[in-house]
Design an enzyme around this catalytic site. Structure first.
Site, PDB file in Angstrom:
ATOM      1  CB  THR A 187      -0.881   0.020   1.250  1.00 17.30           C
ATOM      2  OG1 THR A 187      -1.312  -1.320   1.494  1.00 17.30           O
ATOM      3  CG2 THR A 187      -2.095   0.895   1.049  1.00 17.30           C
ATOM      4  CE1 TYR A 188       0.162   3.862   4.158  1.00 18.13           C
ATOM      5  CE2 TYR A 188       0.358   1.521   4.659  1.00 18.13           C
ATOM      6  CZ  TYR A 188      -0.305   2.730   4.804  1.00 18.13           C
ATOM      7  OH  TYR A 188      -1.416   2.806   5.582  1.00 18.13           O
ATOM      8  CB  ALA A 189       6.890   0.963  -0.112  1.00 21.18           C
ATOM      9  CB  VAL A 190       6.676   0.093  -5.615  1.00 18.05           C
ATOM     10  CG1 VAL A 190       6.828  -0.958  -6.690  1.00 18.05           C
ATOM     11  CG2 VAL A 190       5.304   0.712  -5.660  1.00 18.05           C
TER      12      VAL A 190
ATOM     13  CE  LYS B 169       7.258   4.390  -7.441  1.00 18.30           C
ATOM     14  NZ  LYS B 169       7.039   4.365  -8.882  1.00 18.30           N
TER      15      LYS B 169
ATOM     16  CG  ASP C 214       9.542  -5.073  13.412  1.00 20.16           C
ATOM     17  OD1 ASP C 214       9.097  -6.047  14.070  1.00 20.16           O
ATOM     18  OD2 ASP C 214       9.143  -4.785  12.278  1.00 20.16           O
TER      19      ASP C 214
END
Lengths: 368, 358
Positions: free
Chosen positions: A25-28, A45, A137
């Site tokens: 959803t937020y990055a490629v 990206k 994390d």
């Protein structure tokens, strides 16, 4: 064009995106290379346009910390540039991760292999802690492995500086199975010991080849921990029943680690037990862990280049795409066809797919 | 230490360099006073030349009557907006780290950009908003802008990328107030510095000096610890000496040379704090702002002819790129199974279009 824009455009030209390897959803994430040298890189990206508050916190954290940290066992951020409304992080290209390696049943781990991965993990973590940075994390899936076998800590999207004494932090960090009991009890003041607990869980997982404390809910996580390590006594962990979200989850007896980890050496079990001490202040620190006899005793750690590596990429099967990953689309022209509703598989072979973002969990390698 | 900062002045053994020296602040954001002047002059000259050219292209002869800003004018205006940051931070009750970081961002921004291109008002608002996020004290854009009069969300967000880029995405800043706190903790552990010798007012006054130093170039020239020590020395030369004594090497010759260097930097920083720390003359800054209205880069003035020309050119290029992309896609998708043959890895060798329309 301004000097700043020009500098950005030059950076952009330095890197070539070769293939989209995943989209969330937020990055490629793309596999790419450096134009001049052909060096392989991963380009993440991040789509900023979607955030109503501008650059989002996890991107900012990742950039902030990786810009400062330079260590053999921490993923290298090679460059950052922007393109229109996107932020591009150019990262070291890393073939695999510890989760893939653990789940690859064709691989056999020697005690010396585990020691080598542990040494690299703790070395990277000690460097973070020395720089007053909490990772928050740590899990096998965030420990990436380079083609030369070097392990590198990645995904600093939840990282933060050590807080000043008395400054509240959120307890909603660290993936559940690797989350220490103090955070599960809602502790808002904590330190590097939270990462050490995760390291203990990873250590156990390397020996067991399956997650050590796989709780199904936060409550169940506590129960799972106590079942494995015994319910803590007031003496073992003074005051823990006064923590904000304390809830009794039952009394479980202490069983010796030896019962489960039958093949482990005494030193290994000692280090493991000291990573999993309930009272965070008594838990071993990263620097102490590096000096633990486990690392100096026999067998010596395997040289990184000799560590077990996942099977060749070509033979790896395609994976069903996880729910939070969109399809790879080839642009507006075919978008209508390749919509999400068609439960297609990821359209590219999974070679070199790296879990670069927390939200990009497309490496659900279910026991191949 | 006033000469060109060099990478070699560290006395630490190899492999044991202080953490600070691995920071982006140490590597990218330290200047000698001379270098600082040079950077500002160069930026200013380049901007004047570019704007002159644009003005002339629009209307020949029109640039001769314009009184362009000088580097000192730019500095004055930036300083004015630097002093607004503590006011805003007080209003929002942001922690000191946010304030200090935002000020560093604003100063760093104008070592890469000029006031004539980007007015410091919006840059300041953006730098502060960005600093809330990079220091892990985020607030929503909505509550940020709704608490600042006459500020729209786009005033803040439009420049965020430019500011981040100008900072080279180097968000971590080491601050003198932290260093001062460290000095203060050190003093508390010195056996011969009893509590009565170190009243809290010393720390508080020194902290005020550190805050004043933020309105100067000090942080671009000196390390945070040097600024902190100078601030302490301004208040209590005695405690400064005590601290130095505790840190000095046992070799008296080395100690003496260290001491001389430190006393030199102390006095330089003290001068900066005392002489350049005052808020700028508002009337003078207002005058600069008036002149700025006439000499700012027309390409950045929404609605001006130069702005429209630039926009049209950008749009034309984007259009070209889109067409090309669409064509490429048509080419690759022709005759293909609508469900895609990509699974076989047929696109393996094809380069990804670098466009960012998504």
């Amino acid at each position: 064009m301004d000097a700043v824009e020009r500098a950005n455009a030059e950076k952009q030209k330095r890197w070539v995106k070769d293939q989209k390897v995943g989209e969330g959803t937020y990055a490629v994430v793309y596999r790419g290379r450096e134009a001049a040298t052909g060096r392989r890189v991963a380009i993440k990206k991040i789509k900023i346009g979607q955030f109503k508050d501008g650059l989002d916190m996890s991107a900012i954290r990742e950039v902030k910390y990786l810009r400062e940290l330079h260590h053999q066992n921490v993923i290298g951020l090679l460059d950052v540039f922007s393109s229109k409304t996107n932020l591009n992080l150019v990262l070291e290209f890393l073939d695999s991760d510890l989760e893939m390696i653990i789940k690859d049943r064709s691989l056999v781990f020697l005690p010396a292999d585990i020691k080598s991965w542990m040494a690299m993990t703790i070395r990277g973590l000690e460097f973070c802690h020395r720089n007053f940075i909490l990772h928050r994390d740590l899990k096998p899936n965030n420990l990436l492995v380079a083609s030369d076998g070097q392990l590198k800590i990645a995904d600093f999207g939840l990282a933060r500086d050590f807080a000043d004494p008395g400054y509240k932090m959120t307890s909603q960090v660290i993936t559940r199975w690797y989350r220490p009991p103090e955070l599960l009890f809602g502790c808002r003041y904590y330190s590097s010991a939270v990462d050490i607990w995760s390291v203990g869980c990873i250590f156990a997982e390397l020996m067991l080849r399956t997650p050590y404390l796989p709780g199904e809910t936060d409550m169940d996580q506590l129960r799972t921990i106590f079942r494995a390590l015994g319910t803590p006594t007031e003496e073992e962990w003074p005051g823990y029943t006064k923590l904000p979200d304390y809830i009794p989850v039952g009394q479980f007896p202490k069983t010796p680690l030896r019962d489960l980890f039958t093949a482990a050496s005494g030193d290994a079990l000692n280090l493991l037990s000291r990573c999993l001490i309930y009272e965070p202040r008594r838990r071993i620190t990263a620097i102490e862990a590096l000096h633990h006899p486990y690392f100096t005793g026999l067998p010596y750690p395997t040289h990184p280049s000799k560590l077990p590596r996942p099977a060749s990429r070509a033979s790896r099967p395609l994976e069903e795409v996880d729910g939070n990953v969109d399809m790879v689309d080839s642009g507006p022209g075919v978008k209508a066809v390749a919509s999400n509703r068609l439960k297609r598989k990821l359209s590219s072979p999974m070679d070199g797919v790296r879990p670069l973002a927390r939200r990009l969990d497309f490496t659900q390698h279910k026991g191949s | 230490m006033t000469a060109e900062p060099s990478e070699t002045h560290s006395n630490s053994p190899p492999g044991k360099a202080p953490l600070y020296e691995a920071s982006t602040q140490f590597k990218s954001w330290r200047y000698s006073p001379k270098r600082l002047r040079h950077v500002r002059q160069t930026l200013n000259a380049a901007a004047v030349a570019a704007i002159r050219k644009t003005l002339e292209a629009d209307e020949p002869g029109s640039s001769t009557s314009v009184s362009f800003l000088q580097p000192d004018d730019e500095l004055l205006l930036v300083k004015l907006y630097t002093t607004k940051i503590p006011q805003l931070c007080g209003h929002f009750r942001f922690p000191e780290e946010v304030e200090a970081t935002a000020i560093s961002y604003l100063k760093r921004f104008y070592l890469k950009n000029t006031v004539m291109d980007w007015h410091p008002k919006n840059v300041m608002l953006t730098a502060l908003f960005l600093a809330t996020k990079t220091t892990n004290n985020p607030i929503s854009l909505d509550s940020y802008t709704s608490n600042i009069p006459k500020t729209s969300q786009s005033d803040v967000l439009d420049l965020e990328f430019l500011v981040a880029q100008s900072l080279n995405f180097e968000f971590a800043v080491w601050h003198a107030h932290r260093a001062l706190w460290g000095l203060w903790l050190d003093l508390q552990s010195l056996p011969d510095v009893t509590e009565s010798l170190r009243p809290l007012e010393v720390y508080e006054t020194a902290l005020k000096h550190v805050r004043v130093s933020r309105f100067t170039d000090a942080e671009l020239i000196y390390a945070p610890s040097q600024i902190a020590l100078a601030a302490l020395s301004l208040v209590s030369p005695f405690l400064c000496q005590k601290w130095l004594d505790s840190k000095m090497p046992s070799d008296p010759i080395a100690a003496e040379s260290h001491r001389q260097i430190l006393e030199q930097t102390n006095s330089e920083i003290e001068n900066m704090i005392m002489q350049h720390g005052q808020p700028p003359d508002v009337e003078a800054a207002r005058e600069v702002d008036r002149r700025l209205k006439l000499c700012k880069n027309p390409e950045k003035v929404v609605g001006s002819k130069a702005y429209l020309t630039r926009r049209a050119e950008e749009e034309r290029r984007a259009e070209e790129k889109r067409n090309k992309k669409a064509q490429d896609i048509r080419k690759t998708s022709e005759g293909e199974d609508p469900f895609g043959s990509q699974l076989a890895g047929s696109q393996e060798s094809q380069s990804v279009d670098d466009d960012d329309d998504d």
